[in-house]
Design a protein around this motif. Structure first.
Motif, PDB file in Angstrom:
ATOM      1  N   PHE A 117       0.533   4.118  -2.731  1.00  0.00           N
ATOM      2  CA  PHE A 117       0.384   5.535  -2.396  1.00  0.00           C
ATOM      3  C   PHE A 117       1.415   6.374  -3.148  1.00  0.00           C
ATOM      4  CE2 PHE A 117       1.283   9.286   0.237  1.00  0.00           C
ATOM      5  CZ  PHE A 117       0.016   9.845   0.271  1.00  0.00           C
ATOM      6  N   MET A 135      -6.658   2.791  -2.796  1.00  0.00           N
ATOM      7  CA  MET A 135      -5.926   3.790  -2.019  1.00  0.00           C
ATOM      8  C   MET A 135      -6.743   5.068  -1.877  1.00  0.00           C
ATOM      9  SD  MET A 135      -3.415   4.556  -0.144  1.00  0.00           S
ATOM     10  CE  MET A 135      -2.715   2.916  -0.339  1.00  0.00           C
ATOM     11  N   ASP A 184       0.820  -1.206   0.000  1.00  0.00           N
ATOM     12  CA  ASP A 184       0.000   0.000   0.000  1.00  0.00           C
ATOM     13  C   ASP A 184       0.859   1.263   0.000  1.00  0.00           C
ATOM     14  OD1 ASP A 184      -2.396  -1.311  -0.183  1.00  0.00           O
ATOM     15  OD2 ASP A 184      -2.873  -1.165   1.954  1.00  0.00           O
TER      16      ASP A 184
END
Length: 83
Positions: free
Chosen positions: A44, A73, A40
């Motif tokens: 990002f 996200m 993640d």
């Protein structure tokens, strides 16, 4: 894993010059980024390479992002603000 230098670049990239994006991205990177999984965090970072008009449209719900990882996200960031 993000080095301090890479994290500093990421924080700088969150300064978009569009208030609506700044108030979403800057607090997120400072308060929630380190709690994300490695994948993640990479997502990002990739999200920040997108154009501001696209980011604005996704965050405001005017359009859906075609990339599932980026859409997740965006949802993560928006849901964090709603809490």
């Amino acid at each position: 894993m993000f080095t301090e230098k890479r994290y500093a670049r990421l924080k700088w990239a969150c300064r978009r010059g569009m208030l609506e994006l700044d108030v979403l991205l800057q607090p997120f990177v400072e308060e929630a980024f380190h709690d994300l999984s490695d994948q993640d965090q990479e997502t990002f970072e990739r999200l920040l390479t997108c154009d501001d008009p696209d980011l604005f449209a996704w965050f405001m719900g005017h359009q859906q992002c075609d990339d599932p990882a980026l859409a997740h996200m965006v949802s993560t960031i928006v849901n964090r603000v709603k809490v």
